[in-house]
Write an enzyme that holds these catalytic residues in place. Structure first.
Site, PDB file in Angstrom:
ATOM      1  CG  ASP A  13      -1.649  -1.243   1.152  1.00  0.00           C
ATOM      2  OD1 ASP A  13      -2.305  -1.763   0.304  1.00  0.00           O
ATOM      3  OD2 ASP A  13      -1.761  -1.650   2.334  1.00  0.00           O
ATOM      4  CE  LYS A  18       1.739  10.270  -8.713  1.00  0.00           C
ATOM      5  NZ  LYS A  18       1.259  11.390  -8.803  1.00  0.00           N
ATOM      6  CB  ALA A  39      -1.953  -6.502  -5.596  1.00  0.00           C
ATOM      7  N   GLY A  40      -3.836  -4.380  -4.876  1.00  0.00           N
ATOM      8  CA  GLY A  40      -4.959  -3.438  -5.400  1.00  0.00           C
ATOM      9  C   GLY A  40      -4.252  -2.265  -5.625  1.00  0.00           C
ATOM     10  N   GLY A 301     -11.236  -3.062   1.719  1.00  0.00           N
ATOM     11  CA  GLY A 301     -11.924  -1.864   2.507  1.00  0.00           C
ATOM     12  C   GLY A 301     -11.270  -1.623   3.864  1.00  0.00           C
ATOM     13  N   PRO A 303      -9.601  -0.587   7.291  1.00  0.00           N
ATOM     14  CG  PRO A 303     -10.580   0.017   9.493  1.00  0.00           C
ATOM     15  CD  PRO A 303     -10.804  -0.577   8.206  1.00  0.00           C
ATOM     16  NE  ARG A 304      -4.275   0.602   2.752  1.00  0.00           N
ATOM     17  CZ  ARG A 304      -4.193   1.120   1.634  1.00  0.00           C
ATOM     18  NH1 ARG A 304      -4.007   2.476   1.227  1.00  0.00           N
ATOM     19  NH2 ARG A 304      -4.791   0.352   0.623  1.00  0.00           N
ATOM     20  CB  VAL A 413       3.322  16.407  -4.564  1.00  0.00           C
ATOM     21  CG1 VAL A 413       4.627  16.524  -3.924  1.00  0.00           C
ATOM     22  CG2 VAL A 413       2.968  16.781  -5.945  1.00  0.00           C
TER      23      VAL A 413
END
Ligand code: IMP
Length: 427
Positions: A13, A18, A39-40, A301, A303-304, A413
């Site tokens: 993650d 990106k 993976a996502g 989904g 929470p991390r 950024v």
């Protein structure tokens, strides 16, 4: 020739989607080499968001050869759904090829994953329940069924029948769960076989030919260094090798072919699932990071868990991957948090340790040693060069480079393609 391996330097993650997407523009071939639909990868193209699980991110650029390598475990149900979803959004997927040597995920792998997690009780790994572990177990036990078997129906049927006999017995006797019906799986997988047949290929040959012809090849790692089966926080790991060496095995190339290894590092640390996490923040700053960074699992989904940047982890990642550069992501998420903290070592048994320990018991007892550095308030999402960043932000990057011992080549950024600072070209 340029072969670049992109790996997650933390617990997954890190925002690899990106960065891969950014590099895929220049790459001619993009290869996934391990993992599966656990993976996502989230990629923003303009205002459009794509969530990819199995298909390499290069697919979002027309005409790139995208390969799912032999080291991946392929859930054809997810793959077909992903291909349909991409087609609906006008993405051409005809340049995708799937290794005939890659192993298939079958419905019972997902069932066993869930059953085994339940049986672990408090000691749960917190898997994605996508069948990853059980599929790799079959691979190493030499009972796996490969993508290439979809091309020979008698072979596929025979292997599946043999496996089901054992799996159903195990489900009944160990897990007290119902078994699977051969004909139902055959029906379902016959559809996938028809659909995927034109995409199945000898990807090992394709990637080696591409390298021989001087093509720019990007090896796209999933998960991250600390989820690596050998180098991660075992047993709270995935069942594959996300580290750079995994690219050789999972794509079928020699180590001499790799020129650069880029580690993707998030400006802070996150982790999903169980296991120790020394630099975890349990207070409100953790919540701020989770909300500002949208830290919820792409696949599940969940929470991390959030924490400060941990450079003990980065040095470990630099070593085991042979990192030549870093891609720093989500730097904008830190805006407004002042002061910032960087974990430089761990305090354990009255001593300071700087190397990442193998023992989870030791790691659990490690207390983070922090260095406090000034934060910044300015919005940095429009920065396009280092000079556009506030001084405190540049200092944060410099300190990270010093502590990790690896230079930063790219900085994200914001989630969009253009929100990227190139310090040094990777291709
Ligand atoms: P599995 O890969 O589903 O077996 O899960 C094993 C561990 O890896 C769990 O802690 C998962 O949360 C973690 N994991 C697997 N895939 C990812 C990912 O893509 N990002 C972050 N964590 C992951």
């Amino acid at each position: 020739m340029a072969a670049v391996v992109l790996v997650g330097a933390q617990w997954g993650d890190e925002g690899k989607g990106k960065i891969t997407d950014y590099l895929a523009e220049k790459a001619e071939v993009v290869v996934r080499y391990q993992g599966g639909s656990n993976a996502g990868h989230t990629v923003m193209v303009g205002e459009q968001e794509f969530k990819l699980h199995l298909v390499p991110s290069g697919i979002l650029y027309p005409g790139k050869l995208c390969l799912i390598g032999n080291g991946v475990v392929v859930d054809p149900a997810v793959l077909v759904q992903e291909l349909d979803g991409l087609a609906e959004r006008g993405i051409d997927t005809s340049s995708l090829r799937i290794s005939d040597r890659a192993h298939l995920i079958l419905p019972y792998h997902k069932g066993l994953d869930a059953a085994e997690e339940e049986r672990r009780g408090q000691a749960q790994i917190g898997t994605t329940k996508r069948g990853i572990g059980p599929a790799y177990v079959d691979k190493t036990a030499r009972t796996g069924i490969r993508v290439g078997d979809l091309l020979d129906w008698e072979e596929f049927r025979g292997k599946l029948a043999r496996n089901l006999a054992a799996v159903n017995e195990m489900l009944a006797k160990i897990y007290d769960r119902p078994g699977y019906v051969l004909e139902a799986i055959l029906d379902e997988y016959a559809g996938y076989a028809r659909r995927l047949r034109p995409l199945i290929a000898d990807t090992v040959h394709l990637v080696n030919e591409a390298l021989k012809n001087g093509r720019r090849v990007l090896f796209e790692g999933a998960q991250g260094t600390l989820l690596d089966l050998d180098q991660g926080t075992y047993p709270f790991v995935t069942s594959s090798y996300p580290t750079a060496g995994g690219a050789c095995i999972g794509a079928g190339i020699g180590p001499t072919k790799i020129n650069k290894v880029l580690g993707v590092v998030k400006a802070y640390t996150t982790r999903v699932g169980g296991g120790p996490f020394p630099a975890e923040i349990t207070g409100s700053i953790g919540d701020t990071l989770r909300e500002q960074g949208r830290e919820y699992g792409t696949t599940t989904g969940r929470p991390r868990r959030c924490g400060w940047l941990d450079t003990v982890i980065l040095r470990h990642a630099a070593e085991v991957n042979g990192l030549t550069g870093l891609a720093l992501t989500k730097l904008d998420v830190l805006t407004g948090i002042d002061p910032l903290r960087i974990c430089t070592g761990y305090r354990y048994g009255g001593e300071i340790i700087r190397d990442f320990p193998a023992s989870l018991k030791v790691l659990q007892q490690c207390e983070p040693v922090y260095e406090e550095v000034p934060g910044w308030q300015e919005d940095i999402t429009a920065a396009r060069s280092l000079a556009d960043l506030p001084a405190a932000c540049r200092s944060y990057i410099r300190r990270l480079e010093e502590l990790a011992g690896v230079p930063v080549h790219l900085i994200a950024v914001g989630p969009r393609r253009d929100q990227t600072i190139v310090v040094e070209d990777v291709f």
